[in-house]
Design a protein around this motif. Structure first.
Motif, mmCIF file in Angstrom:
data_model
loop_
_atom_site.group_PDB
_atom_site.id
_atom_site.type_symbol
_atom_site.label_atom_id
_atom_site.label_comp_id
_atom_site.label_asym_id
_atom_site.label_seq_id
_atom_site.Cartn_x
_atom_site.Cartn_y
_atom_site.Cartn_z
ATOM 1 N N GLN A 1 -42.182 -9.643 2.338
ATOM 2 C CA GLN A 1 -41.304 -8.826 1.510
ATOM 3 C C GLN A 1 -40.548 -9.707 0.522
ATOM 4 O OE1 GLN A 1 -38.750 -6.953 4.375
ATOM 5 N NE2 GLN A 1 -40.247 -5.398 4.882
ATOM 6 N N ASP A 2 -40.223 -9.116 -0.641
ATOM 7 C CA ASP A 2 -39.400 -9.844 -1.597
ATOM 8 C C ASP A 2 -37.930 -9.664 -1.224
ATOM 9 O OD1 ASP A 2 -38.757 -7.291 -2.429
ATOM 10 O OD2 ASP A 2 -39.566 -7.497 -4.435
ATOM 11 N N GLN A 3 -37.022 -10.212 -2.040
ATOM 12 C CA GLN A 3 -35.598 -10.170 -1.717
ATOM 13 C C GLN A 3 -35.029 -8.761 -1.744
ATOM 14 O OE1 GLN A 3 -36.806 -11.988 -4.280
ATOM 15 N NE2 GLN A 3 -35.789 -11.408 -6.169
ATOM 16 N N ASN A 4 -35.711 -7.828 -2.394
ATOM 17 C CA ASN A 4 -35.258 -6.433 -2.429
ATOM 18 C C ASN A 4 -35.828 -5.605 -1.284
ATOM 19 O OD1 ASN A 4 -33.809 -6.901 -4.800
ATOM 20 N ND2 ASN A 4 -35.633 -6.574 -6.044
ATOM 21 N N GLN B 1 -45.966 -9.920 -13.344
ATOM 22 C CA GLN B 1 -45.351 -8.773 -12.691
ATOM 23 C C GLN B 1 -45.522 -7.520 -13.548
ATOM 24 O OE1 GLN B 1 -44.385 -9.308 -9.710
ATOM 25 N NE2 GLN B 1 -43.657 -7.293 -9.221
ATOM 26 N N ASN C 1 -38.469 -14.684 -0.308
ATOM 27 C CA ASN C 1 -39.449 -13.852 0.372
ATOM 28 C C ASN C 1 -39.327 -14.027 1.878
ATOM 29 O OD1 ASN C 1 -40.466 -13.035 -2.078
ATOM 30 N ND2 ASN C 1 -41.965 -14.658 -2.159
ATOM 31 N N ASP C 2 -39.593 -12.963 2.620
ATOM 32 C CA ASP C 2 -39.492 -12.986 4.077
ATOM 33 C C ASP C 2 -40.798 -12.550 4.697
ATOM 34 O OD1 ASP C 2 -36.753 -13.664 4.145
ATOM 35 O OD2 ASP C 2 -36.196 -11.566 3.834
ATOM 36 N N ILE D 1 -44.859 -6.948 -0.349
ATOM 37 C CA ILE D 1 -45.783 -7.573 -1.286
ATOM 38 C C ILE D 1 -47.179 -7.597 -0.687
ATOM 39 C CG2 ILE D 1 -46.326 -9.689 -2.538
ATOM 40 C CD1 ILE D 1 -43.326 -10.328 -2.443
ATOM 41 N N ARG E 1 -39.088 -4.978 -0.822
ATOM 42 C CA ARG E 1 -40.373 -4.365 -1.166
ATOM 43 C C ARG E 1 -41.501 -5.160 -0.537
ATOM 44 N NH1 ARG E 1 -38.495 -3.671 -7.133
ATOM 45 N NH2 ARG E 1 -38.813 -5.897 -6.981
ATOM 46 N N LEU F 1 -47.650 -15.911 2.651
ATOM 47 C CA LEU F 1 -46.462 -16.354 1.933
ATOM 48 C C LEU F 1 -46.732 -17.673 1.218
ATOM 49 C CD1 LEU F 1 -43.456 -16.116 1.226
ATOM 50 C CD2 LEU F 1 -42.967 -17.273 3.390
ATOM 51 N N GLN G 1 -45.494 -17.657 -10.010
ATOM 52 C CA GLN G 1 -45.473 -16.433 -10.800
ATOM 53 C C GLN G 1 -45.559 -16.784 -12.269
ATOM 54 O OE1 GLN G 1 -42.552 -13.660 -9.681
ATOM 55 N NE2 GLN G 1 -43.791 -12.029 -10.482
#
Length: 94
Positions: free
Chosen positions: A18-21, A57, A2-3, A25, A23, A44, A52
């Motif tokens: 954001q997640d690794q893709n 999800q 996550n970033d 969050i 998107r 974060l 999780q």
């Protein structure tokens, strides 16, 4: 991974987790850059500390109660969670 992304938006600073893709969050806005950075990393940390759970999800994708899906954590009133598979405010990450 996550970033946390902090960007200048007119008179305020916007933060996104954001997640690794890519998107979104969670996101929010603050008046100062240090405050936006703090809130981004705080969110974060909260996401990582909750962890999780299996099926969480899928529950979010189906639109079920988000609080029960992520363990009852409530967000601040200026923090929004992005719906699964969508981004906030029409923002599409690169």
């Amino acid at each position: 991974m996550n970033d946390v992304i902090v960007t200048k938006r007119r008179r305020s600073w916007e933060w996104r987790v954001q997640d690794q893709n890519g998107r979104v969050i969670m996101s929010g806005r603050e008046r100062t850059r240090p405050a936006a950075r703090y809130q981004g990393y705080r969110s974060l940390f909260m996401l990582l500390s909750v962890g999780q759970r299996p099926g969480a999800q899928q529950a979010l994708r189906l639109g079920q109660n988000r609080e029960s899906a992520i363990g009852g954590v409530r967000s601040d009133r200026n923090v929004r969670a992005a719906p699964a598979g969508r981004t906030l405010d029409g923002f599409t990450p690169d």
